[in-house]
Design a protein around this motif. Structure first.
Motif, PDB file in Angstrom:
ATOM      1  N   ASN A 209      74.577   3.812  15.879  1.00 29.76           N
ATOM      2  CA  ASN A 209      75.572   4.310  17.048  1.00 29.76           C
ATOM      3  C   ASN A 209      76.998   4.064  16.686  1.00 29.76           C
ATOM      4  O   ASN A 209      77.120   3.819  15.562  1.00 29.76           O
ATOM      5  CB  ASN A 209      75.144   3.417  18.418  1.00 29.76           C
ATOM      6  N   SER A 210      77.680   4.355  17.463  1.00 28.29           N
ATOM      7  CA  SER A 210      79.144   4.480  17.360  1.00 28.29           C
ATOM      8  C   SER A 210      79.578   2.933  16.750  1.00 28.29           C
ATOM      9  O   SER A 210      80.596   2.619  15.855  1.00 28.29           O
ATOM     10  CB  SER A 210      79.898   4.985  18.326  1.00 28.29           C
ATOM     11  N   THR A 211      78.905   1.886  17.506  1.00 26.49           N
ATOM     12  CA  THR A 211      79.520   0.309  16.882  1.00 26.49           C
ATOM     13  C   THR A 211      79.071   0.212  15.607  1.00 26.49           C
ATOM     14  O   THR A 211      79.906  -0.161  14.776  1.00 26.49           O
ATOM     15  CB  THR A 211      78.540  -0.416  17.941  1.00 26.49           C
ATOM     16  N   PHE A 213      78.849   2.566  13.388  1.00 29.61           N
ATOM     17  CA  PHE A 213      79.735   3.151  12.438  1.00 29.61           C
ATOM     18  C   PHE A 213      81.161   2.561  12.434  1.00 29.61           C
ATOM     19  O   PHE A 213      81.664   2.277  11.268  1.00 29.61           O
ATOM     20  CB  PHE A 213      80.110   4.565  13.138  1.00 29.61           C
ATOM     21  N   VAL A 214      81.752   2.160  13.506  1.00 29.58           N
ATOM     22  CA  VAL A 214      82.800   1.366  13.437  1.00 29.58           C
ATOM     23  C   VAL A 214      82.927   0.173  12.666  1.00 29.58           C
ATOM     24  O   VAL A 214      83.658  -0.371  11.714  1.00 29.58           O
ATOM     25  CB  VAL A 214      83.388   1.330  14.867  1.00 29.58           C
ATOM     26  N   ILE A 436      89.620   7.971  13.677  1.00 28.76           N
ATOM     27  CA  ILE A 436      88.262   8.228  14.598  1.00 28.76           C
ATOM     28  C   ILE A 436      87.795   6.687  14.888  1.00 28.76           C
ATOM     29  O   ILE A 436      87.332   6.465  16.002  1.00 28.76           O
ATOM     30  CB  ILE A 436      87.251   9.138  13.674  1.00 28.76           C
ATOM     31  N   VAL A 437      87.808   5.860  13.730  1.00 29.17           N
ATOM     32  CA  VAL A 437      87.295   4.609  14.105  1.00 29.17           C
ATOM     33  C   VAL A 437      87.998   3.895  15.018  1.00 29.17           C
ATOM     34  O   VAL A 437      87.786   3.104  15.838  1.00 29.17           O
ATOM     35  CB  VAL A 437      87.644   4.043  12.550  1.00 29.17           C
ATOM     36  N   ASN A 440      87.196   5.189  18.521  1.00 23.74           N
ATOM     37  CA  ASN A 440      85.851   4.554  18.662  1.00 23.74           C
ATOM     38  C   ASN A 440      86.014   3.239  19.380  1.00 23.74           C
ATOM     39  O   ASN A 440      85.072   2.908  20.405  1.00 23.74           O
ATOM     40  CB  ASN A 440      85.089   4.727  17.517  1.00 23.74           C
ATOM     41  N   ILE A 444      84.541   1.200  22.669  1.00 18.97           N
ATOM     42  CA  ILE A 444      83.522   0.270  22.450  1.00 18.97           C
ATOM     43  C   ILE A 444      84.169  -0.909  23.233  1.00 18.97           C
ATOM     44  O   ILE A 444      83.490  -1.656  24.007  1.00 18.97           O
ATOM     45  CB  ILE A 444      83.483  -0.359  20.876  1.00 18.97           C
TER      46      ILE A 444
END
Ligand code: PFF
Length: 445
Positions: A209-211, A213-214, A436-437, A440, A444
């Motif tokens: 999920n995005s977490t 990814f970051v 992006i990071v 994001n 979060i």
């Protein structure tokens, strides 16, 4: 201000010593476990190759051209707006912030070396009790070893680039490689190795999920020591004819290699002896000791070797986290190295005590905001925000602000035809990914 020079091997070992740290042996395996293995490893590897490597070259270049502390290097190299660009150099502060918890964790490791000498917990439950008792109620032990860690780090940094940092790395890094190598080879002989390979290299994207990814991108920066001026500060002491691209390549390869070896070795042991891969930060402090117990006498030896290697990895990174700000005060305020080292040491030492307290019963509730306590906030904000921000500043600086001719003059001979690809990645891929990071992250939070 004249800065002492590293020898060529000394520089590579010191930069690798900075990169290979708790991030590789403690953090990488447990976040890989938390985010389900393969897919996370894949994102991390892609980031390392596509962004990490380019930024590593850029960071080395700034240090190499600037030849001073991080703030002065930015200031001097910027063709315009010098007073603004000098703030780019304050990314070095992030290193000191990381030290707030890094020194505490090195302290835990010291404690584990000493206790592994006398015996290991016989079950996961017992190991959990040992760890949580230390974490939540044993302030004194944590303070004692945090103090030891602060003293060693300050002593090494106070001895300077040549007599302290280079020497430490020349001794500890080869030993670290040998210890991890031996344990990895042993792991390959066990059945659990295949499961570990599958866990780490078979991607399951449903876990991403995005977490995740970051976290993967943040970790790629953290593990390569990027975005905090550590590599930049070391590169200010490079020999004029040292090849930046080759050095970066070696450092990235060693760092990634050690992370993958350490991860495979840990997961092999866990699968072989029934530990939990997704047990969080306690992975090496809870699951592993009980796994070592089950190996019998060999396990005892392995436990001591393992925690020693972790301590070595931690110490060589810790000096690189402290050195940039030490150098800053020497260079800009003419402080003596001794004074600068002690003052920076005292900063992370004293604030580190708050990090310890943020786990201690009775204090924890006052030092917790939202889902994280002070310790976790420092970790999260440095790795997920400050490092990518530092990386972005460097990418923009080398990609857009420094005259292309100046960059090309040094790097074209070293990169050859790959220069264009590197420059493109620095100007477009890295900044876009980093923005992006960071966007994001806002989501979060
Ligand atoms: N790379 C180190 C690790 O993996 O533990 C941590 C680190 C050191 C991060 C130096 C940043 C830095 F500037």
């Amino acid at each position: 201000m004249k800065i002492a020079r590293f020898s060529k091997v000394g520089f590579i070992l010191a930069a690798a010593g900075s990169a290979v740290g708790l991030g590789n042996i403690w953090k990488f395996p447990y976040i890989t476990g938390e985010y389900g293995g393969g897919a996370f490893v894949l994102i991390y590897l892609i980031t390392v190759l596509l962004i990490g490597f380019s930024i590593m070259i850029a960071e080395m270049l700034i240090g190499y051209l600037g030849r001073r502390d991080t703030v002065s290097s930015f200031e001097e190299l910027a063709p315009r707006n010098k007073h603004l660009w000098k703030f780019g150099g304050f990314q070095a502060l992030a290193g000191l912030f990381v030290m707030i918890y890094y020194s505490v964790v090195i302290g835990w490791i010291f404690n584990y070396i000493v206790s592994a000498l006398s015996g290991l917990p016989s079950s996961v439950d017992e190991a959990k009790t040992v760890f949580t008792t230390m974490l939540h109620s044993d302030f004194k032990t944590q303070l004692f070893y945090h103090t030891a860690s602060f003293m060693i780090i300050t002593f090494v940094v106070a001895r300077g680039i040549k007599g302290g940092i280079e020497k430490l790395n020349m001794v500890l890094m080869p030993m670290l490689f040998i210890i991890v190598g031996v344990m990895f080879l042993y792991a390959t002989t066990l059945d659990g190795f295949h499961q570990a390979m599958e866990f780490m290299f078979k991607p399951d994207f449903s876990k991403i999920n995005s977490t995740a990814f970051v976290t993967a991108v943040g970790h790629a920066f953290f593990t390569l020591s990027l975005g905090m001026g550590a590599i930049m500060t070391y590169s200010a002491s490079l020999e004029k004819d040292q090849n930046i691209v080759k050095s970066s390549l070696i450092v990235v390869a060693l760092d990634t290699g050690i992370a993958l070896f350490a991860g495979l070795m840990l997961f092999t042991f866990l699968y072989q002896y029934g530990g939990e891969p997704s047990s969080g930060p306690g992975l090496v402090f809870i699951s592993l000791p009980s796994v070592f117990y089950q190996m019998g006498v060999l396990g005892n030896v392995f436990a001591v070797m393992f925690f020693i290697s972790l301590a070595f990895a931690g110490l060589t990174s810790a000096v690189s986290l402290t050195e940039p700000m030490v150098q800053y005060f020497i260079d800009r305020f003419s402080w003596s190295r001794l004074k600068s080292s002690i003052m920076m040491g005292l900063f992370f030492y004293l604030v580190g005590i708050i990090a310890i307290l943020s786990h201690i019963d009775g204090f924890a509730s006052y030092l917790t905001w939202g889902s994280r306590n002070f310790f976790d906030w420092v970790d999260f904000l440095t790795a997920a925000f400050m490092l990518p921000a530092g990386g972005l500043i460097m990418a923009v600086f080398v990609g857009y602000v420094l005259p292309k001719s100046q960059v090309e003059k040094v790097l074209r001979p070293q990169l050859g035809r790959a220069f264009g690809t590197w420059y493109f990645s620095l100007r477009y891929i890295a900044p876009i990914a980093l923005v992006i990071v960071m966007l994001n992250l806002v989501g979060i939070l």
